[in-house]
Design a protein around this motif. Structure first.
Motif, PDB file in Angstrom:
ATOM      1  N   TYR A 220      16.208  40.435  36.703  1.00  0.00           N
ATOM      2  CA  TYR A 220      16.115  40.394  35.250  1.00  0.00           C
ATOM      3  C   TYR A 220      15.131  41.451  34.765  1.00  0.00           C
ATOM      4  N   ASP A 221      15.476  42.101  33.663  1.00  0.00           N
ATOM      5  CA  ASP A 221      14.562  43.012  32.970  1.00  0.00           C
ATOM      6  C   ASP A 221      14.251  42.413  31.609  1.00  0.00           C
ATOM      7  N   GLY A 222      12.984  42.418  31.233  1.00  0.00           N
ATOM      8  CA  GLY A 222      12.556  41.820  29.975  1.00  0.00           C
ATOM      9  C   GLY A 222      13.184  42.473  28.761  1.00  0.00           C
ATOM     10  N   GLY A 223      13.013  41.814  27.631  1.00  0.00           N
ATOM     11  CA  GLY A 223      13.568  42.325  26.396  1.00  0.00           C
ATOM     12  C   GLY A 223      12.927  41.681  25.189  1.00  0.00           C
ATOM     13  N   LEU A 224      13.409  42.063  24.018  1.00  0.00           N
ATOM     14  CA  LEU A 224      12.865  41.542  22.766  1.00  0.00           C
ATOM     15  C   LEU A 224      13.117  40.047  22.619  1.00  0.00           C
ATOM     16  N   TYR A 225      12.177  39.394  21.953  1.00  0.00           N
ATOM     17  CA  TYR A 225      12.268  37.971  21.647  1.00  0.00           C
ATOM     18  C   TYR A 225      11.701  37.805  20.246  1.00  0.00           C
ATOM     19  N   TYR A 226      12.537  37.431  19.270  1.00  0.00           N
ATOM     20  CA  TYR A 226      12.079  37.353  17.890  1.00  0.00           C
ATOM     21  C   TYR A 226      12.897  36.329  17.104  1.00  0.00           C
ATOM     22  N   GLY A 227      12.383  35.954  15.928  1.00  0.00           N
ATOM     23  CA  GLY A 227      13.103  35.006  15.104  1.00  0.00           C
ATOM     24  C   GLY A 227      12.341  34.616  13.857  1.00  0.00           C
ATOM     25  N   TYR A 228      12.867  33.606  13.170  1.00  0.00           N
ATOM     26  CA  TYR A 228      12.278  33.123  11.927  1.00  0.00           C
ATOM     27  C   TYR A 228      12.678  31.664  11.729  1.00  0.00           C
TER      28      TYR A 228
ATOM     29  N   LYS B 121      -1.838  16.507  11.583  1.00  0.00           N
ATOM     30  CA  LYS B 121      -1.868  17.249  12.844  1.00  0.00           C
ATOM     31  C   LYS B 121      -0.490  17.391  13.481  1.00  0.00           C
ATOM     32  N   ILE B 122       0.560  16.964  12.791  1.00  0.00           N
ATOM     33  CA  ILE B 122       1.928  17.022  13.313  1.00  0.00           C
ATOM     34  C   ILE B 122       2.702  18.118  12.591  1.00  0.00           C
ATOM     35  N   SER B 123       3.503  18.851  13.340  1.00  0.00           N
ATOM     36  CA  SER B 123       4.339  19.906  12.779  1.00  0.00           C
ATOM     37  C   SER B 123       5.787  19.667  13.191  1.00  0.00           C
ATOM     38  N   VAL B 124       6.720  19.837  12.248  1.00  0.00           N
ATOM     39  CA  VAL B 124       8.148  19.786  12.528  1.00  0.00           C
ATOM     40  C   VAL B 124       8.737  21.067  11.972  1.00  0.00           C
ATOM     41  N   GLU B 125       9.509  21.790  12.797  1.00  0.00           N
ATOM     42  CA  GLU B 125      10.052  23.063  12.331  1.00  0.00           C
ATOM     43  C   GLU B 125      11.429  23.321  12.929  1.00  0.00           C
ATOM     44  N   TYR B 126      12.187  24.150  12.235  1.00  0.00           N
ATOM     45  CA  TYR B 126      13.471  24.633  12.722  1.00  0.00           C
ATOM     46  C   TYR B 126      13.429  26.147  12.656  1.00  0.00           C
ATOM     47  N   PHE B 127      13.772  26.809  13.752  1.00  0.00           N
ATOM     48  CA  PHE B 127      13.765  28.265  13.744  1.00  0.00           C
ATOM     49  C   PHE B 127      14.947  28.819  14.526  1.00  0.00           C
ATOM     50  N   LEU B 128      15.373  29.996  14.118  1.00  0.00           N
ATOM     51  CA  LEU B 128      16.450  30.731  14.777  1.00  0.00           C
ATOM     52  C   LEU B 128      15.814  31.823  15.626  1.00  0.00           C
ATOM     53  N   THR B 129      16.291  31.963  16.838  1.00  0.00           N
ATOM     54  CA  THR B 129      15.714  32.913  17.778  1.00  0.00           C
ATOM     55  C   THR B 129      16.788  33.850  18.287  1.00  0.00           C
ATOM     56  N   LYS B 130      16.420  35.100  18.439  1.00  0.00           N
ATOM     57  CA  LYS B 130      17.282  36.132  19.028  1.00  0.00           C
ATOM     58  C   LYS B 130      16.550  36.670  20.240  1.00  0.00           C
ATOM     59  N   GLU B 131      17.218  36.734  21.371  1.00  0.00           N
ATOM     60  CA  GLU B 131      16.620  37.303  22.569  1.00  0.00           C
ATOM     61  C   GLU B 131      17.611  38.255  23.218  1.00  0.00           C
ATOM     62  N   ASN B 132      17.099  39.325  23.797  1.00  0.00           N
ATOM     63  CA  ASN B 132      17.947  40.195  24.589  1.00  0.00           C
ATOM     64  C   ASN B 132      17.182  40.650  25.822  1.00  0.00           C
TER      65      ASN B 132
ATOM     66  N   GLY C  63      21.309  44.802  35.349  1.00  0.00           N
ATOM     67  CA  GLY C  63      21.701  45.980  34.576  1.00  0.00           C
ATOM     68  C   GLY C  63      22.628  45.719  33.403  1.00  0.00           C
ATOM     69  N   LEU C  64      23.115  44.489  33.247  1.00  0.00           N
ATOM     70  CA  LEU C  64      24.011  44.152  32.134  1.00  0.00           C
ATOM     71  C   LEU C  64      23.205  43.544  30.990  1.00  0.00           C
ATOM     72  N   GLU C  65      23.464  44.018  29.780  1.00  0.00           N
ATOM     73  CA  GLU C  65      22.754  43.554  28.588  1.00  0.00           C
ATOM     74  C   GLU C  65      23.214  42.154  28.191  1.00  0.00           C
ATOM     75  N   VAL C  66      22.261  41.270  27.900  1.00  0.00           N
ATOM     76  CA  VAL C  66      22.542  39.908  27.438  1.00  0.00           C
ATOM     77  C   VAL C  66      21.881  39.736  26.078  1.00  0.00           C
ATOM     78  N   ASP C  67      22.653  39.303  25.081  1.00  0.00           N
ATOM     79  CA  ASP C  67      22.134  39.004  23.747  1.00  0.00           C
ATOM     80  C   ASP C  67      22.426  37.543  23.435  1.00  0.00           C
ATOM     81  N   ASN C  68      21.387  36.781  23.203  1.00  0.00           N
ATOM     82  CA  ASN C  68      21.533  35.366  22.852  1.00  0.00           C
ATOM     83  C   ASN C  68      20.884  35.103  21.509  1.00  0.00           C
ATOM     84  N   ASP C  69      21.467  34.197  20.762  1.00  0.00           N
ATOM     85  CA  ASP C  69      20.796  33.685  19.572  1.00  0.00           C
ATOM     86  C   ASP C  69      21.047  32.178  19.531  1.00  0.00           C
ATOM     87  N   PHE C  70      20.010  31.444  19.142  1.00  0.00           N
ATOM     88  CA  PHE C  70      20.087  29.990  19.157  1.00  0.00           C
ATOM     89  C   PHE C  70      19.092  29.418  18.166  1.00  0.00           C
ATOM     90  N   GLY C  71      19.355  28.208  17.744  1.00  0.00           N
ATOM     91  CA  GLY C  71      18.453  27.483  16.869  1.00  0.00           C
ATOM     92  C   GLY C  71      17.684  26.440  17.660  1.00  0.00           C
TER      93      GLY C  71
END
Length: 163
Positions: free
Chosen positions: A114-122, A130-141, A146-154
């Motif tokens: 595996y080769d690392g890649g970007l990891y980002y979202g909102y 002191k409790i947090s509840v959140e929903y976020f969408l994430t994009k990782e590649n 040697g093959l590119e993988v692009d994932n996005d998930f909530g």
């Protein structure tokens, strides 16, 4: 990978002296609703002092769990996303704070295939005491053999703040 972990733990120890806010989180991916498996992760976010509505931070996910069809895979520290956070605290309603959050960084792997890649979202969320509840969408590649993988998930996450 060991150098990255040493850097992260050194950073945590050094910022602890500044009395920053830590948030331990447990996140559940929405993808498990569409598949036969269950996926969740554990992470730590560290926030600095709030400046107007902006509260900067850093974070990383240190464990991933996946289970499908009776097979269980615990990939602790095989994948290590490290990211910066911009948290925008919008509305304070009697102790409950609504926020928007954006994050971006890089993900490291402990496997030579595996080769690392970007990891980002909102996302968005709610802090209650002191409790947090959140929903976020994430994009990782990243690359696998040697093959590119692009994932996005909530992800739905529940966190606990401690100092």
């Amino acid at each position: 990978m060991k150098k990255v972990l040493i850097a992260i733990f050194s950073m945590i120890i050094s910022v602890n002296a500044m009395a920053l806010t830590f948030e331990g989180k447990l996140g559940f991916s929405s993808d498990f609703l569409e598949q036969d498996g269950v996926y969740f992760n554990m992470g730590l976010d560290i926030y600095g002092e709030q400046r107007t509505i902006l509260q900067p931070g850093i974070g990383f996910l240190f464990a991933d769990f996946y289970s499908a069809d009776g097979d269980s895979d615990l990939s602790t520290l095989d994948k290590l996303p490290v990211y910066g956070i911009a948290k925008f605290n919008l509305v304070d309603m009697g102790g409950a704070i609504f926020f928007l959050k954006a994050f971006g960084g890089w993900q490291f792997f402990d496997d030579s295939n595996y080769d690392g890649g970007l990891y980002y979202g909102y996302g968005l969320g709610l802090d209650i005491s002191k409790i947090s509840v959140e929903y976020f969408l994430t994009k990782e590649n990243y690359k696998v053999n040697g093959l590119e993988v692009d994932n996005d998930f909530g992800t739905i996450a529940v966190g606990y703040y401690f100092n």
